[in-house]
Design a protein around this motif. Structure first.
Motif, mmCIF file in Angstrom:
data_model
loop_
_atom_site.group_PDB
_atom_site.id
_atom_site.type_symbol
_atom_site.label_atom_id
_atom_site.label_comp_id
_atom_site.label_asym_id
_atom_site.label_seq_id
_atom_site.Cartn_x
_atom_site.Cartn_y
_atom_site.Cartn_z
ATOM 1 N N MET A 247 7.993 -1.315 3.932
ATOM 2 C CA MET A 247 7.546 -2.142 2.822
ATOM 3 C C MET A 247 6.644 -3.275 3.320
ATOM 4 S SD MET A 247 8.416 -0.577 0.213
ATOM 5 C CE MET A 247 7.835 -1.775 -0.962
ATOM 6 N N GLU A 248 6.953 -3.825 4.484
ATOM 7 C CA GLU A 248 6.121 -4.884 5.060
ATOM 8 C C GLU A 248 4.731 -4.341 5.396
ATOM 9 O OE1 GLU A 248 4.642 -8.401 6.259
ATOM 10 O OE2 GLU A 248 6.514 -8.062 5.175
ATOM 11 N N ARG A 249 4.693 -3.163 6.022
ATOM 12 C CA ARG A 249 3.395 -2.548 6.345
ATOM 13 C C ARG A 249 2.616 -2.223 5.076
ATOM 14 N NH1 ARG A 249 3.617 1.471 11.510
ATOM 15 N NH2 ARG A 249 4.437 -0.041 12.998
ATOM 16 N N PHE A 250 3.339 -1.727 4.068
ATOM 17 C CA PHE A 250 2.694 -1.411 2.791
ATOM 18 C C PHE A 250 2.079 -2.664 2.185
ATOM 19 C CE2 PHE A 250 2.956 -1.041 -1.861
ATOM 20 C CZ PHE A 250 2.108 0.034 -2.052
ATOM 21 N N SER A 251 2.821 -3.740 2.185
ATOM 22 C CA SER A 251 2.323 -5.005 1.633
ATOM 23 C C SER A 251 1.111 -5.503 2.405
ATOM 24 C CB SER A 251 3.417 -6.068 1.662
ATOM 25 O OG SER A 251 4.459 -5.719 0.798
ATOM 26 N N GLN A 252 1.158 -5.382 3.726
ATOM 27 C CA GLN A 252 0.015 -5.805 4.545
ATOM 28 C C GLN A 252 -1.224 -4.955 4.248
ATOM 29 O OE1 GLN A 252 1.537 -5.483 8.513
ATOM 30 N NE2 GLN A 252 2.669 -7.414 8.419
ATOM 31 N N THR A 253 -1.012 -3.653 4.126
ATOM 32 C CA THR A 253 -2.129 -2.755 3.828
ATOM 33 C C THR A 253 -2.699 -3.049 2.454
ATOM 34 O OG1 THR A 253 -1.160 -1.033 5.208
ATOM 35 C CG2 THR A 253 -2.804 -0.335 3.600
ATOM 36 N N LEU A 254 -1.821 -3.254 1.483
ATOM 37 C CA LEU A 254 -2.262 -3.571 0.130
ATOM 38 C C LEU A 254 -3.073 -4.860 0.105
ATOM 39 C CD1 LEU A 254 -2.130 -2.730 -2.842
ATOM 40 C CD2 LEU A 254 -0.026 -4.042 -3.025
#
Length: 100
Positions: free
Chosen positions: A72-79
């Motif tokens: 979820m952290e990586r997803f948020s960073q990518t977003l």
């Protein structure tokens, strides 16, 4: 009224005129060449698709080891990186999306 002809349209027109003047046996050669070109293009597309699938599988394998929180952290960073890029390109507006 004057119609503007693009360079691509002009090229197609010239090609049609040249091909139309060929004898029948040479027309068959042109058709074979066009068929070969289509096959080459299709092979390139299949190779690109296979490469994309291989990279996606590799990426899925890499992230399958992460915890839900890490994903979820990586997803948020990518977003956020995508949003920042869109804002920089002018295709998004700062503050346009706050939360659900």
């Amino acid at each position: 009224m004057t119609l503007a002809i693009s360079p691509a349209q002009d090229l197609v027109r010239r090609a049609v005129i040249e091909v139309a003047q060929l004898p029948e046996n040479e027309l068959l050669v042109v058709i074979e060449i066009v068929g070969d070109l289509k096959k080459q293009r299709a092979q390139k597309k299949r190779a690109a698709a296979a490469d994309l699938v291989a990279r996606a599988r590799q990426r899925a394998s890499e992230i399958s080891r992460l915890s839900r929180e890490e994903m979820m952290e990586r997803f948020s960073q990518t977003l956020e990186a995508i949003r920042a890029e869109a804002i920089a390109k002018g295709t998004a507006i700062e503050g346009e999306w706050e939360s659900d």
